[in-house]
Design a protein around this motif. Sequence first.
Motif, PDB file in Angstrom:
ATOM      1  N   GLY A 148       0.831  -1.185   0.000  1.00  0.00           N
ATOM      2  CA  GLY A 148       0.000   0.000   0.000  1.00  0.00           C
ATOM      3  C   GLY A 148       0.873   1.244   0.000  1.00  0.00           C
ATOM      4  O   GLY A 148       1.981   1.247   0.554  1.00  0.00           O
ATOM      5  N   TYR A 154      -1.628  -1.818   4.031  1.00  0.00           N
ATOM      6  CA  TYR A 154      -1.956  -3.233   3.869  1.00  0.00           C
ATOM      7  C   TYR A 154      -0.785  -4.138   4.289  1.00  0.00           C
ATOM      8  O   TYR A 154      -0.777  -5.325   3.984  1.00  0.00           O
ATOM      9  CB  TYR A 154      -2.322  -3.520   2.412  1.00  0.00           C
ATOM     10  CG  TYR A 154      -3.540  -2.763   1.945  1.00  0.00           C
ATOM     11  CD1 TYR A 154      -4.816  -3.180   2.303  1.00  0.00           C
ATOM     12  CD2 TYR A 154      -3.419  -1.617   1.148  1.00  0.00           C
ATOM     13  CE1 TYR A 154      -5.938  -2.483   1.896  1.00  0.00           C
ATOM     14  CE2 TYR A 154      -4.538  -0.914   0.732  1.00  0.00           C
ATOM     15  CZ  TYR A 154      -5.794  -1.344   1.107  1.00  0.00           C
ATOM     16  OH  TYR A 154      -6.910  -0.651   0.699  1.00  0.00           O
ATOM     17  N   LEU A 178      -4.325  -1.227  -5.498  1.00  0.00           N
ATOM     18  CA  LEU A 178      -4.932  -1.070  -4.176  1.00  0.00           C
ATOM     19  C   LEU A 178      -5.549   0.317  -4.024  1.00  0.00           C
ATOM     20  O   LEU A 178      -6.649   0.466  -3.465  1.00  0.00           O
ATOM     21  CB  LEU A 178      -3.883  -1.309  -3.093  1.00  0.00           C
ATOM     22  CG  LEU A 178      -3.269  -2.718  -3.050  1.00  0.00           C
ATOM     23  CD1 LEU A 178      -2.138  -2.774  -2.034  1.00  0.00           C
ATOM     24  CD2 LEU A 178      -4.322  -3.765  -2.728  1.00  0.00           C
ATOM     25  N   ASP A 229      -9.590   1.146  -3.530  1.00  0.00           N
ATOM     26  CA  ASP A 229     -10.023   2.003  -2.431  1.00  0.00           C
ATOM     27  C   ASP A 229     -10.820   3.195  -2.957  1.00  0.00           C
ATOM     28  O   ASP A 229     -11.815   3.607  -2.346  1.00  0.00           O
ATOM     29  CB  ASP A 229      -8.799   2.489  -1.650  1.00  0.00           C
ATOM     30  CG  ASP A 229      -9.186   3.251  -0.402  1.00  0.00           C
ATOM     31  OD1 ASP A 229      -9.858   2.670   0.471  1.00  0.00           O
ATOM     32  OD2 ASP A 229      -8.818   4.437  -0.295  1.00  0.00           O
ATOM     33  N   GLY A 261     -11.875  -0.829  -0.781  1.00  0.00           N
ATOM     34  CA  GLY A 261     -10.576  -0.991  -0.157  1.00  0.00           C
ATOM     35  C   GLY A 261     -10.515  -1.983   0.981  1.00  0.00           C
ATOM     36  O   GLY A 261      -9.447  -2.511   1.287  1.00  0.00           O
ATOM     37  N   PRO A 307      -8.550  -6.050  -1.655  1.00  0.00           N
ATOM     38  CA  PRO A 307      -7.197  -6.612  -1.535  1.00  0.00           C
ATOM     39  C   PRO A 307      -7.204  -8.108  -1.237  1.00  0.00           C
ATOM     40  O   PRO A 307      -6.377  -8.860  -1.759  1.00  0.00           O
ATOM     41  CB  PRO A 307      -6.591  -5.809  -0.384  1.00  0.00           C
ATOM     42  CG  PRO A 307      -7.287  -4.490  -0.459  1.00  0.00           C
ATOM     43  CD  PRO A 307      -8.708  -4.839  -0.824  1.00  0.00           C
TER      44      PRO A 307
END
Length: 407
Positions: free
Chosen positions: A153, A158, A266, A270, A275, A279
Amino acid sequence: MKKTLSLAASLAVAATCALGAALPVHAADRNATTSVTSQALQSAIDSSTATPRAKALAEQILAELPADWESRAQAAAAKYGIDDSRWSAIRDSVINPDDHQCQSTELKTWARSLLMGAEDPFTIFMLSIFDGFNLPTYDALIFGEESSSNTFGVNGEYTQKLPAEMKNLKRFWDIDSADIQLIPLHGADVFSSPERVARTLAALYGGTPEDQLDLADMFIELVNMEPILKGGANPVFSFNAFAYTEEREPEPTGISDRIIVGDGILQGMDAVGLGDVAPRAIVGHEFGHHVQYEDDLFAGDLDGPEATRRTELMADAFGTYYVTHARGEALNTARVLKAQKSFYQVGDCGFDNPGHHGTPNQRLAASTWAADVVEDAPDQGHILPSLKFAGMFDAKLPDLVKPDAVN
């Protein structure tokens, strides 16, 4: 078998279309572009209205590259599985686009905005010609290593979630997965390091990393010249997620099995409100490809776009089965719907493209079917063997891809 750029690379190309020119080597859709000779490129530089410094920098890069730079780049792309131009012929089995609804999605709309408002489109054009947009991908693919210091991220948001997801997936599916690594794909990190750019250019164009340091500085200056690129932090540089293996490859390069997840994809998920779930769905999808590698599920009666569509929809199904299952992520109904929408968002309309992954509706159908398999199972704690699940999917595939156009 090598497989790369399996999820989102084509969206990065779509983002560049707003510039009014196809950018030749940014992703797997290279078969839609034309070859650019050094002579033609020099002519384009001469006729450009770009700033004198931008034109001079382009000429310096062209002079620094080996005379056969384009063929070397294409050879590297083929070596690492990035170049799909060998599949450029339209197959006889191509489906009829008129039979299917194929709408745009919020994610594609977001992706197309990434390069809107560029001050100097010539800079972006030159980066694409010289494979500059692919440098972070090559860096992650060739040199990336799994490490506890890796972040996932753009802000590291993440970093805990995705490695934990990988551990769960390895426990969930019945394949030998101990050697699969999870690797981040960042853009700005690469273009802030002349050494990383140089070693990647060496892999592309030959020579040693030390030989390529001057060229690396030129690429970094080119990236920094256009504000919208944000020094490589623009999501277009990392708008991708893919699985890679050299399983059954006759000439392996020594790269380990891996899943690579880019910051850009990612950020995109989001941006469209997915988001929290997307993922997981992305990593589950890419792990599904490794299930296919280990189980030798790529062979089949289909070829061309239909063959690719089958493997991609099957990976969607593997991913949804995992995130839905009680022993996987056990997502509730609302979050399962978000996971399904994640696959819908990356559907495409490239019916005659060998990289066709399925329309948004088809990807949603495959995901919905897998969720139904979990819900209808008499024993909610039982995980289907991967080969059995794949067999069930193949039996269902004709229904998943049947015409859905409204006459």
